[in-house]
Write an enzyme that holds these catalytic residues in place. Sequence first.
Site, PDB file in Angstrom:
ATOM      1  N   GLY A  97      19.321  79.594  53.984  1.00 15.61           N
ATOM      2  CA  GLY A  97      20.093  79.109  55.118  1.00 15.61           C
ATOM      3  C   GLY A  97      20.804  80.222  55.867  1.00 15.61           C
ATOM      4  CB  SER A  98      23.899  80.157  57.902  1.00 14.53           C
ATOM      5  OG  SER A  98      23.435  79.160  58.788  1.00 14.53           O
ATOM      6  CB  THR A  99      23.435  83.309  53.004  1.00 16.23           C
ATOM      7  OG1 THR A  99      22.102  82.970  52.577  1.00 16.23           O
ATOM      8  CG2 THR A  99      24.399  82.227  52.545  1.00 16.23           C
ATOM      9  CG  MET A 100      18.005  85.489  56.829  1.00 17.02           C
ATOM     10  SD  MET A 100      17.491  86.675  55.591  1.00 17.02           S
ATOM     11  CE  MET A 100      16.429  85.634  54.600  1.00 17.02           C
ATOM     12  CE  LYS A 101      22.677  81.081  61.327  1.00 14.90           C
ATOM     13  NZ  LYS A 101      23.607  79.992  61.703  1.00 14.90           N
TER      14      LYS A 101
END
Length: 609
Positions: free
Chosen positions: A306-310
Amino acid sequence: MRFVRTAGGSAKKPRPRAQFNLRGRLMLVGGALALCAVALVVRAVDLQLVDNAFYQKKADARFLREVPIPTSRGMITDRNGEPLAVSSPVESLWANPQELANNPAAVARLAEATDLPVDYLSRYVSQRKGKEFMYVPRHRRINPAVAQKILALRIPGVFSQREFRRFYPQGEAVAHVLGFTNVDDQGQEGVELAFDEWLSGTPGAQKVIRDRHGRIVEHVDLIRPSEPGNDLVLSIDRRIQFLAYRELKRTLLETGAASGSVVILDVATGEVLAMANLPSYNNNKVSGENRDAYRNRAVTDLLEPGSTMKPLTVAAALEAGVITPATQFNTSPGWIANGRYRTSDFKNYGVLDTTGIITKSSNVGVSKIVKLLPDREFDAFLRRFGYGASTGSGFPGEAAGIFPTPDSWFGTTKQTLSYGYGISVTPLQIARAYATLGNGGRAVTPTFVKGGHSGESQQVLDPRVAAEVMRMMQTVTEPGGTATRAAILGYHVAGKTGTARKSAGGGYSRRYIAYFAGLVPVERPRFAVTVVVNDPDPSAGGSTYGGGYVSAPLFARVMEGALRLMDVPPDDIETWLAAQAAEEAKRAKAQASAAPRATVSGAAARAVQ
């Protein structure tokens, strides 16, 4: 002399009787005895001298035995020397089936003493009556006091031998890291399996003489002494581990989630300070039930991050020079095309700079950023951070993740990758990636052993870029960010929330995984933490399923304790002093407002008097 008259009238002279020869008979008997004595001497010489080895071997086969000398497995401790796994001496009951098979009364007595059904024990013995050894069912590695109570009954053919049993003082709180051993004291899961050769001792051996009942009557010779296993010092801190486990359990109860994981790494060394998972199990009493609970989800479960990749997507673009922290992007109208679907934000954030994209966790903004990067360049960047490969921790069963190569990308694959879909990673991989950001762009291999860091590391990102991304992630936990519940008084916190929909049947369901990945303190990061809460129930306790609401508070509670336990100095003194001043002012105001009431109460009391 008498004459005997015959029928014809004539007399016949009788034959004289032979004289008894005592001397001759004595000589005959003596000669026979001498021959027997000579025969016995010859036989003794044959047994003792001529065929000594042959008959000694026959005797030894009946009474001389080589028996093992048990040895203890090495102790496992946490980084501070607190025991996590120890071996305790126990007894194992065994019996001679040949002796029991011919003694039904002894079988009945043994069954009564061990609470085993008589018919079951009888069948068990008869199936092994051709052997000389068997363990008494369900009575291997038992309490010595229980064994001695049974042996005191003096049941024929029943004996005991010393062995060792593994004991885990912390139980289920550290079960997934430690694993467990089997009945033969061999590692089966976790650290026990990974370091089985190191922990296992070398059993000794000795020659003994047993009587016909199997009892040892003499110790003949020591063949080799036993050697205990080596002790192992883990990087785990028992205090932080228990803290993480307790708070994870609290979160799952409050949110109704199905499972969860917490991973805490030392940023500089890569040492795993804590790794907690739920559901868990008691490794002091392992059974064949609920095998799913034995899985160390932090290293085996594959999840879309999820958004931990951003932050990594932004770091890739900063390194490539296609953006700066101040570059602006128009995220209106709050969504962007994604093939037949849409990539949407929580709301329309309008124009955001790069930092704002991280602060607000804009899917639209990061989708526009990743379009500026070539496919292979973006792929290579993420692989430098360890995605798509095992971390190298050496933990048994560690998953490498699923990361398709650019050759298999199509349509909007790169766009979905930018915000954490289309790739599967483990919680440990996320923690390692964030530790790399906090370590100035230098990647270190995670280790479960204290001091296990070899000193080798790899610079995978420019330190300047890493520092810029850290400052961006700091805004996430400050007012206006998506994870204000992760803030810790006196410390600057850098982090990123994530709320990923769970895949189901080729698509995505309305069930979620809530993440928070963070670093603290920002000025000199000590801890890298990943919190994963799987499938929280939005209706449980009025909570929601978002990472900022579910996982961020867990992070804050665990880190507050860890920072205090590890004596990490604060890097946000101003905020702490301001909070202390506000608390003192509030306390003074409360005291001042209470004083008039006390005066009025005193006057009223005097009036009554």
